[in-house]
Design a protein around this motif. Structure first.
Motif, short mmCIF file in Angstrom:
data_model
loop_
_atom_site.label_atom_id
_atom_site.label_comp_id
_atom_site.label_asym_id
_atom_site.label_seq_id
_atom_site.Cartn_x
_atom_site.Cartn_y
_atom_site.Cartn_z
N GLU A 225 76.02 51.94 30.20
CA GLU A 225 74.70 51.92 29.80
C GLU A 225 74.76 50.46 28.54
O GLU A 225 75.84 50.67 27.81
CB GLU A 225 73.90 53.09 28.97
CG GLU A 225 72.77 52.69 28.50
CD GLU A 225 72.09 53.76 27.73
OE1 GLU A 225 71.04 54.37 28.30
OE2 GLU A 225 72.52 54.24 26.58
N TRP A 226 73.87 49.73 28.58
CA TRP A 226 73.97 48.84 27.57
C TRP A 226 72.49 48.64 27.06
O TRP A 226 71.38 48.45 28.01
CB TRP A 226 74.64 47.36 27.93
CG TRP A 226 74.55 46.82 29.38
CD1 TRP A 226 75.07 47.65 30.61
CD2 TRP A 226 74.34 45.67 30.02
NE1 TRP A 226 74.95 47.19 31.40
CE2 TRP A 226 74.35 45.81 31.15
CE3 TRP A 226 73.80 44.56 29.33
CZ2 TRP A 226 74.21 44.75 32.06
CZ3 TRP A 226 73.38 43.35 30.22
CH2 TRP A 226 73.61 43.19 31.40
N ILE A 227 72.21 48.30 25.77
CA ILE A 227 71.09 48.16 25.09
C ILE A 227 71.00 46.89 24.37
O ILE A 227 71.77 46.77 23.28
CB ILE A 227 70.75 49.55 24.45
CG1 ILE A 227 70.68 50.75 25.09
CG2 ILE A 227 69.21 49.36 23.71
CD1 ILE A 227 70.39 51.99 24.29
N VAL A 228 70.03 46.12 24.84
CA VAL A 228 70.14 44.81 24.06
C VAL A 228 68.52 44.36 24.01
O VAL A 228 67.80 44.79 24.51
CB VAL A 228 70.66 43.67 24.92
CG1 VAL A 228 72.18 44.22 25.06
CG2 VAL A 228 70.10 43.37 26.02
N MET A 229 68.41 43.67 22.99
CA MET A 229 67.12 42.78 22.65
C MET A 229 67.54 41.61 23.33
O MET A 229 68.49 40.87 23.35
CB MET A 229 66.81 42.57 21.17
CG MET A 229 66.13 43.74 20.64
SD MET A 229 65.53 43.70 18.95
CE MET A 229 64.09 42.47 19.06
N MET A 230 66.64 40.79 23.81
CA MET A 230 66.64 39.44 24.79
C MET A 230 65.20 38.75 24.15
O MET A 230 64.20 39.05 24.08
CB MET A 230 66.63 39.73 26.09
CG MET A 230 66.81 38.29 26.63
SD MET A 230 67.03 38.65 28.51
CE MET A 230 65.25 38.60 29.11
N LYS A 231 65.72 37.27 23.80
CA LYS A 231 64.93 36.25 23.53
C LYS A 231 65.13 35.19 24.51
O LYS A 231 66.23 34.58 24.38
CB LYS A 231 65.19 35.99 21.99
CG LYS A 231 64.71 37.04 21.04
CD LYS A 231 64.63 36.37 19.63
CE LYS A 231 65.52 35.11 18.98
NZ LYS A 231 65.30 34.99 17.45
#
Length: 158
Positions: A41-47
């Motif tokens: 699993e990977w958790i990221v914010m993306m802009k």
């Protein structure tokens, strides 16, 4: 690590850098929060700014996307996701990301939880690249090293 050593923890997002999604789109920025080698699993914010488009991609696992600001869609669907919406993507889904309108920051900003791999596809549906927790970790560590930032262990459970 013994299970007694695993505890609830917080990750301070302000202490994490925004990392360009190179080599795919250097104007898309990612803030990595968790890169889990056990669950993949990977958790990221993306802009993402307006005018950027990623290649079509295929997910090997589920994905949840919470939209913070702006609006976006997948070319293959007739819906648009906006602030406070959640998109749940099933495993084995394929689609092409498109920003629709930017938020006040000039970006479409989302929080994304990915399970498994993201496979980029060409126009003939052939896999041309793969992204997962490990490629994300390599990108994060390289960015930190290049910019003199002390990297955090995003794979740890504490």
């Amino acid at each position: 690590m013994l299970y007694q050593q695993v505890d609830t923890a917080v990750t301070d997002g302000a202490s994490l850098p925004w990392v360009p999604l190179v080599p795919y789109a250097d104007t898309i920025l990612l803030k990595y929060f968790k890169l889990d080698p056990i669950k993949g699993e990977w958790i990221v914010m993306m802009k993402a700014p307006m005018g950027v488009q990623l290649p079509k991609h295929h997910h090997t696992g589920t994905v949840m996307v919470y939209t913070i600001e702006g609006q976006w869609k997948y070319k293959e669907h007739d819906w648009t996701a906006g602030p406070d919406s959640i998109v749940y993507e099933t495993a084995a889904s394929s689609h092409t990301y498109e920003p629709v309108s930017a938020g006040a920051s000039g970006y479409v900003t989302t929080l994304v939880q990915v399970n498994g791999e993201l496979l980029f596809l060409d126009e003939n549906e052939n896999v041309i690249a793969s992204e997962n927790w490990k490629t994300s970790l390599k990108r994060y560590l390289a960015y930190c090293e290049q910019h003199g930032i002390e990297a955090k262990d995003l794979t740890a459970f504490n």
